[in-house]
Design a protein around this motif. Structure first.
Motif, PDB file in Angstrom:
ATOM      1  N   UNK A  23       0.839  -1.199   0.000  1.00  0.00           N
ATOM      2  CA  UNK A  23       0.000   0.000   0.000  1.00  0.00           C
ATOM      3  C   UNK A  23       0.874   1.250   0.000  1.00  0.00           C
ATOM      4  N   UNK A  24       1.977   1.214   0.751  1.00  0.00           N
ATOM      5  CA  UNK A  24       2.911   2.348   0.736  1.00  0.00           C
ATOM      6  C   UNK A  24       3.540   2.536  -0.647  1.00  0.00           C
ATOM      7  N   UNK A  25       3.869   1.420  -1.286  1.00  0.00           N
ATOM      8  CA  UNK A  25       4.444   1.505  -2.630  1.00  0.00           C
ATOM      9  C   UNK A  25       3.441   2.143  -3.593  1.00  0.00           C
ATOM     10  N   UNK A  26       2.179   1.725  -3.506  1.00  0.00           N
ATOM     11  CA  UNK A  26       1.146   2.271  -4.393  1.00  0.00           C
ATOM     12  C   UNK A  26       0.914   3.756  -4.152  1.00  0.00           C
ATOM     13  N   UNK A  27       1.143   4.200  -2.914  1.00  0.00           N
ATOM     14  CA  UNK A  27       0.911   5.609  -2.595  1.00  0.00           C
ATOM     15  C   UNK A  27       2.077   6.509  -3.000  1.00  0.00           C
ATOM     16  N   UNK A  28       3.176   5.916  -3.479  1.00  0.00           N
ATOM     17  CA  UNK A  28       4.334   6.702  -3.877  1.00  0.00           C
ATOM     18  C   UNK A  28       4.132   7.291  -5.270  1.00  0.00           C
ATOM     19  N   UNK A  29       5.072   8.125  -5.687  1.00  0.00           N
ATOM     20  CA  UNK A  29       5.035   8.712  -7.029  1.00  0.00           C
ATOM     21  C   UNK A  29       5.160   7.600  -8.069  1.00  0.00           C
ATOM     22  N   UNK A  30       4.267   7.608  -9.064  1.00  0.00           N
ATOM     23  CA  UNK A  30       4.192   6.529 -10.058  1.00  0.00           C
ATOM     24  C   UNK A  30       4.019   5.188  -9.366  1.00  0.00           C
ATOM     25  N   UNK A  31       3.129   5.189  -8.360  1.00  0.00           N
ATOM     26  CA  UNK A  31       2.953   3.994  -7.539  1.00  0.00           C
ATOM     27  C   UNK A  31       2.460   2.784  -8.301  1.00  0.00           C
ATOM     28  N   UNK A 175      -3.841 -10.856  -3.249  1.00  0.00           N
ATOM     29  CA  UNK A 175      -4.106  -9.603  -2.532  1.00  0.00           C
ATOM     30  C   UNK A 175      -3.360  -8.434  -3.171  1.00  0.00           C
ATOM     31  N   UNK A 176      -2.126  -8.678  -3.615  1.00  0.00           N
ATOM     32  CA  UNK A 176      -1.351  -7.623  -4.272  1.00  0.00           C
ATOM     33  C   UNK A 176      -1.957  -7.269  -5.631  1.00  0.00           C
ATOM     34  N   UNK A 177      -2.360  -8.291  -6.382  1.00  0.00           N
ATOM     35  CA  UNK A 177      -2.983  -8.048  -7.679  1.00  0.00           C
ATOM     36  C   UNK A 177      -4.277  -7.270  -7.532  1.00  0.00           C
ATOM     37  N   UNK A 178      -5.074  -7.618  -6.499  1.00  0.00           N
ATOM     38  CA  UNK A 178      -6.345  -6.919  -6.283  1.00  0.00           C
ATOM     39  C   UNK A 178      -6.112  -5.449  -5.981  1.00  0.00           C
ATOM     40  N   UNK A 179      -5.134  -5.157  -5.119  1.00  0.00           N
ATOM     41  CA  UNK A 179      -4.829  -3.758  -4.781  1.00  0.00           C
ATOM     42  C   UNK A 179      -4.303  -3.002  -5.995  1.00  0.00           C
ATOM     43  N   UNK A 180      -3.472  -3.663  -6.801  1.00  0.00           N
ATOM     44  CA  UNK A 180      -2.917  -3.027  -7.999  1.00  0.00           C
ATOM     45  C   UNK A 180      -4.024  -2.688  -8.999  1.00  0.00           C
ATOM     46  N   UNK A 181      -4.903  -3.649  -9.271  1.00  0.00           N
ATOM     47  CA  UNK A 181      -5.980  -3.426 -10.240  1.00  0.00           C
ATOM     48  C   UNK A 181      -6.964  -2.382  -9.733  1.00  0.00           C
ATOM     49  N   UNK A 182      -7.227  -2.394  -8.433  1.00  0.00           N
ATOM     50  CA  UNK A 182      -8.131  -1.407  -7.850  1.00  0.00           C
ATOM     51  C   UNK A 182      -7.569   0.004  -8.036  1.00  0.00           C
ATOM     52  N   UNK A 183      -6.254   0.130  -7.842  1.00  0.00           N
ATOM     53  CA  UNK A 183      -5.617   1.437  -8.008  1.00  0.00           C
ATOM     54  C   UNK A 183      -5.635   1.879  -9.467  1.00  0.00           C
ATOM     55  N   UNK A 184      -5.492   0.935 -10.382  1.00  0.00           N
ATOM     56  CA  UNK A 184      -5.496   1.273 -11.803  1.00  0.00           C
ATOM     57  C   UNK A 184      -6.865   1.757 -12.258  1.00  0.00           C
ATOM     58  N   UNK A 185      -7.921   1.036 -11.864  1.00  0.00           N
ATOM     59  CA  UNK A 185      -9.256   1.326 -12.389  1.00  0.00           C
ATOM     60  C   UNK A 185     -10.055   2.316 -11.535  1.00  0.00           C
TER      61      UNK A 185
END
Length: 230
Positions: A23-31, A175-185
């Motif tokens: 989650x911290x990685x996703x919140x970074x610049x170009x997460x 769980x990582x894939x779900x968070x990644x796709x959620x952030x994308x869409x």
């Protein structure tokens, strides 16, 4: 083999530490791109372990009661006992009474909180290599090692073994894939909800680790003893 891999994959994907870091990685610049690198490095670790085991066995499970088969079961038993011991250790430590912090300890706690805030802000400077290294470092290697002892039984002459191994890798990353796709869409909604998820997991991190270690450890121990004695 399939049930063992399924349970271990669920334990891996629900491990709170990698999820909170992700989650911290996703919140970074170009997460989103950093998150993709994190996931690829995570998957690479799983694939590398599976490939190493299959290279050792040649894609053919060793005969029952043979030295390699017995060694794999003994290793699985040792890992199971280790997970139970680790879970019990954390449970006892969590239940132990804590002394009220002294003035110096309070100051250290405040400094630690300030440091954590600085780290969260510092994720904007995270590089792809840092994200990949974080994925490798946070991999629950105890669970992955347990999976390796199960992969020894994989028979690559059957399609079900390929499906089981593929399913293990996907489920262990779910769980990582779900968070990644959620952030994308849904980037706007994802930021707030993933932050709340991280806060909730921080509050429940210790019970989750304890329960996960005890359940998987007991399953591996009992299953190994049964196979060694039957």
């Amino acid at each position: 083999m399939v049930l063992d891999l399924l349970l271990i994959a669920v334990a891996i994907t629900l491990d709170p530490l990698p999820i909170m870091a992700f989650v911290l990685v996703l919140s970074s610049h170009k997460g989103v791109w950093r998150g993709l690198v994190f996931i690829l490095a995570w998957l690479a670790c799983l694939v590398a372990v599976i490939a190493a085991v299959l290279l050792f066995t040649g894609g053919t499970p060793p005969p029952p009661r043979s030295p390699p088969s017995t060694a794999a079961l003994a290793a699985k038993l040792a890992i199971g006992i280790g997970l139970v011991a680790y879970g019990e250790y954390r449970r006892r430590r969590r239940g132990a009474p804590r002394r009220p912090p002294s003035g110096r300890a309070k100051h250290a706690h405040a400094a630690g909180a300030h440091s954590r805030e600085g780290k969260e802000k510092g994720t904007d400077g995270m590089t792809p290599w840092s994200a990949a290294g974080l994925a490798v470092f946070l991999q629950p290697w105890g669970m992955v090692a347990a999976a390796a002892t199960v992969v020894v039984k994989a028979d690559l002459s059957h399609l079900t073994s390929y499906l089981a191994l593929f399913g293990f890798c996907i489920l262990a990353t779910a769980s990582l894939l779900a968070a990644e796709l959620y952030t994308v869409f849904a980037p706007q909604a994802a930021g707030a909800r993933l932050h709340r998820l991280r806060s909730w997991m921080e509050a429940h991190e210790e019970p989750a680790i304890i329960v996960g270690c005890l359940l998987i450890g007991l399953w591996l121990t009992g299953n190994s003893i049964y196979q060694l004695t039957s």
